[in-house]
Design a protein around this motif. Structure first.
Motif, PDB file in Angstrom:
ATOM      1  N   ALA A  74       0.809  -0.937   0.222  1.00 19.26           N
ATOM      2  CA  ALA A  74       0.122   0.338   0.169  1.00 19.26           C
ATOM      3  C   ALA A  74       0.664   1.671   0.147  1.00 19.26           C
ATOM      4  O   ALA A  74       0.648   2.031  -0.536  1.00 19.26           O
ATOM      5  CB  ALA A  74      -1.489   0.163   1.322  1.00 19.26           C
ATOM      6  N   ALA A  75       2.197   1.269   0.832  1.00 19.79           N
ATOM      7  CA  ALA A  75       2.827   2.486   1.039  1.00 19.79           C
ATOM      8  C   ALA A  75       3.542   2.728  -0.873  1.00 19.79           C
ATOM      9  O   ALA A  75       3.373   3.548  -0.919  1.00 19.79           O
ATOM     10  CB  ALA A  75       3.803   2.661   1.988  1.00 19.79           C
ATOM     11  N   ALA A  76       4.281   1.975  -1.063  1.00 21.82           N
ATOM     12  CA  ALA A  76       4.981   1.642  -2.575  1.00 21.82           C
ATOM     13  C   ALA A  76       3.660   2.126  -3.379  1.00 21.82           C
ATOM     14  O   ALA A  76       4.021   3.118  -4.467  1.00 21.82           O
ATOM     15  CB  ALA A  76       4.966   0.077  -2.444  1.00 21.82           C
ATOM     16  N   LEU A  77       2.438   1.846  -3.587  1.00 22.80           N
ATOM     17  CA  LEU A  77       1.396   2.348  -4.434  1.00 22.80           C
ATOM     18  C   LEU A  77       1.582   3.340  -4.410  1.00 22.80           C
ATOM     19  O   LEU A  77       1.428   4.257  -5.406  1.00 22.80           O
ATOM     20  CB  LEU A  77       0.234   2.106  -3.940  1.00 22.80           C
ATOM     21  N   THR A  78       0.767   4.452  -3.063  1.00 17.46           N
ATOM     22  CA  THR A  78       0.769   5.459  -2.564  1.00 17.46           C
ATOM     23  C   THR A  78       1.951   6.765  -3.573  1.00 17.46           C
ATOM     24  O   THR A  78       1.444   7.368  -3.554  1.00 17.46           O
ATOM     25  CB  THR A  78       0.642   5.942  -1.506  1.00 17.46           C
ATOM     26  N   GLU A  79       3.489   6.163  -3.255  1.00 20.18           N
ATOM     27  CA  GLU A  79       4.200   6.880  -3.456  1.00 20.18           C
ATOM     28  C   GLU A  79       4.415   6.679  -5.158  1.00 20.18           C
ATOM     29  O   GLU A  79       4.918   7.854  -5.959  1.00 20.18           O
ATOM     30  CB  GLU A  79       5.393   6.236  -2.812  1.00 20.18           C
ATOM     31  N   ASN A  80       4.099   5.412  -5.761  1.00 18.34           N
ATOM     32  CA  ASN A  80       4.571   5.486  -7.109  1.00 18.34           C
ATOM     33  C   ASN A  80       3.649   6.281  -7.556  1.00 18.34           C
ATOM     34  O   ASN A  80       3.367   6.612  -8.453  1.00 18.34           O
ATOM     35  CB  ASN A  80       4.085   3.981  -7.318  1.00 18.34           C
ATOM     36  N   ASN A  81       1.452   6.782  -7.412  1.00 18.99           N
ATOM     37  CA  ASN A  81       0.370   7.505  -7.738  1.00 18.99           C
ATOM     38  C   ASN A  81       1.254   8.175  -7.886  1.00 18.99           C
ATOM     39  O   ASN A  81       1.070   9.235  -8.865  1.00 18.99           O
ATOM     40  CB  ASN A  81      -0.521   6.875  -7.120  1.00 18.99           C
ATOM     41  N   ARG A  82       2.188   9.069  -6.299  1.00 23.68           N
ATOM     42  CA  ARG A  82       2.492  10.363  -6.288  1.00 23.68           C
ATOM     43  C   ARG A  82       3.455  10.530  -7.595  1.00 23.68           C
ATOM     44  O   ARG A  82       3.882  11.922  -8.273  1.00 23.68           O
ATOM     45  CB  ARG A  82       3.281  10.683  -4.685  1.00 23.68           C
ATOM     46  N   LEU A  83       4.639   9.372  -7.949  1.00 24.69           N
ATOM     47  CA  LEU A  83       5.482   9.967  -8.878  1.00 24.69           C
ATOM     48  C   LEU A  83       4.865   9.807  -9.621  1.00 24.69           C
ATOM     49  O   LEU A  83       5.592  11.172 -10.845  1.00 24.69           O
ATOM     50  CB  LEU A  83       6.203   8.857  -7.982  1.00 24.69           C
ATOM     51  N   LEU A  84       4.339   9.102 -10.076  1.00 22.59           N
ATOM     52  CA  LEU A  84       3.322   9.672 -12.278  1.00 22.59           C
ATOM     53  C   LEU A  84       2.786  10.767 -12.312  1.00 22.59           C
ATOM     54  O   LEU A  84       3.238  11.424 -13.189  1.00 22.59           O
ATOM     55  CB  LEU A  84       2.795   8.413 -11.785  1.00 22.59           C
TER      56      LEU A  84
END
Length: 367
Positions: free
Chosen positions: A148-158
């Motif tokens: 969940a943490a990795a997904l949140t950061e990945n979406n923010r970076l995108l």
């Protein structure tokens, strides 16, 4: 694992609401637009930290209010817990577990697990890759908080990278930050791919078994995880996946600058569904597509049970009415264990078939 009681204030069309649930089957009945799905949405929110149909918390707050409140008293892992959510129009939400503030929604995930099956899920076979990515994300966020943490950061970076690609013609200095964003996107993407590949393999194994039973042994269902082409084996550890992702990003840099869009990364992943080796998206009949979707959701429930030793909540939002009697019976026969919530417009027949508790909702109130 179950929700014993829920309390709502100014949530959707519920101004003041409180009710208890049975730990078996809860049938939520009412006419259209009375709040059946809203109640299911509140239960789901406390498991996932988000709505399954609203894009922002503001949509969950009653029109004449500035804040909403959800409280779920739950039993999970042999412990009684209190989960609370304060939602605001003008400031950030507050999530609490046993009166302790949580920093992120990811800390809420896993305390209460739920599998949702709504009418849109019947189209998971027909729709594009985004629907099937959400399927993987929804389950993995509950199973693995790190995901969940990795997904949140990945979406923010995108989001940030997309703005750079869009605006670099007017602000060339933005390009100096692109390498840093690509590195973090590759790092977080490697984690997502690692978890997705393992989950997809397990989901395929369980869904295939359920589907064979569902179809009377006549059909074979397979799910195949697809990610960036430079990765030879997505089941490798994230550190081994990282250089392959970086290679793919480098190869697509020029095209991304020209199109102004992110063309490389885990946000393009898919979960291909085949029946007897033939792509279901293009060739499955309506009945086959529905059977495949049901099999996938029931398999998701089994994965939760194997991982945590408890069945997750099963939320069925107006799904049974879209199924023929054979498929309805198959689903109902498969959900004898664990807590279940079913919304529907009919009353007597479903109650008699489930033996569950009935809650009649009328205008955001118990009738």
């Amino acid at each position: 694992m179950n929700v014993r009681q829920i309390t709502l204030r100014n949530f959707r069309n519920y101004s003041e609401f409180e009710t208890e649930f049975t730990d078996k089957v809860n049938v939520i009945i009412g006419d259209n637009a009375q709040g059946k799905t809203n109640l299911l949405e509140a239960v789901y929110f406390m498991s996932a930290g988000r709505s399954f149909r609203a894009k922002s918390d503001r949509e969950l707050i009653s029109f004449d209010s500035d804040a909403a409140y959800i409280r779920a008293d739950i039993s999970a892992g042999g412990r009684e817990q209190k989960l609370e959510a304060y939602l605001f129009r003008q400031k950030r939400r507050q999530l609490l577990a046993n009166d302790v503030k949580l920093r992120t929604a990811g800390e809420l995930c896993g305390r209460l697990r739920a599998v949702l099956f709504c009418p849109d899920d019947l189209q998971m076979v027909r729709e594009g890759a985004a629907v099937r990515r959400r399927l993987m994300d929804s389950c993995l966020c509950q199973l693995r908080p790190r995901y969940a943490a990795a997904l949140t950061e990945n979406n923010r970076l995108l989001e940030h990278k997309t703005r750079i690609l869009r605006d670099h013609h007017e602000k060339p200095s933005l390009l100096y930050t692109l390498d840093d964003f690509d590195l973090r996107l590759a790092q977080t993407g490697a984690e997502l791919i690692y978890y997705r590949a393992a989950y997809a393999a397990l989901l395929s194994e369980k869904a295939s078994k359920i589907h064979r039973e569902f179809s009377g042994g006549r059909e074979n269902l397979t799910l195949t995880y697809k990610t960036v082409k430079t990765i030879p084996d997505p089941r490798k550890k994230p550190a081994e996946l990282l250089p392959h992702l970086q290679e793919h990003l480098r190869d697509h840099r020029r095209a991304e600058l020209e199109t102004g869009t992110c063309l490389s990364g885990a946000h393009k992943d898919d979960l291909e569904i085949d029946i007897d080796g033939i792509p279901a998206r293009s060739f499955a009949s309506q009945g086959q597509a529905r059977t495949a979707a049901l099999s996938v959701k029931l398999a998701e429930r089994e994965i939760h049970y194997d991982d945590g030793g408890e069945y997750p909540l099963l939320l069925l939002d107006d799904v049974l009415s879209e199924l023929d009697m054979t498929r309805q019976n198959f689903v109902l026969n498969k959900i004898g264990e664990g807590q279940v919530f079913i919304t529907c417009c009919e009353d007597g027949r479903l109650k008699s078939r489930t033996g569950g508790k009935v809650l009649h909702i009328d205008g955001g109130r118990l009738a």
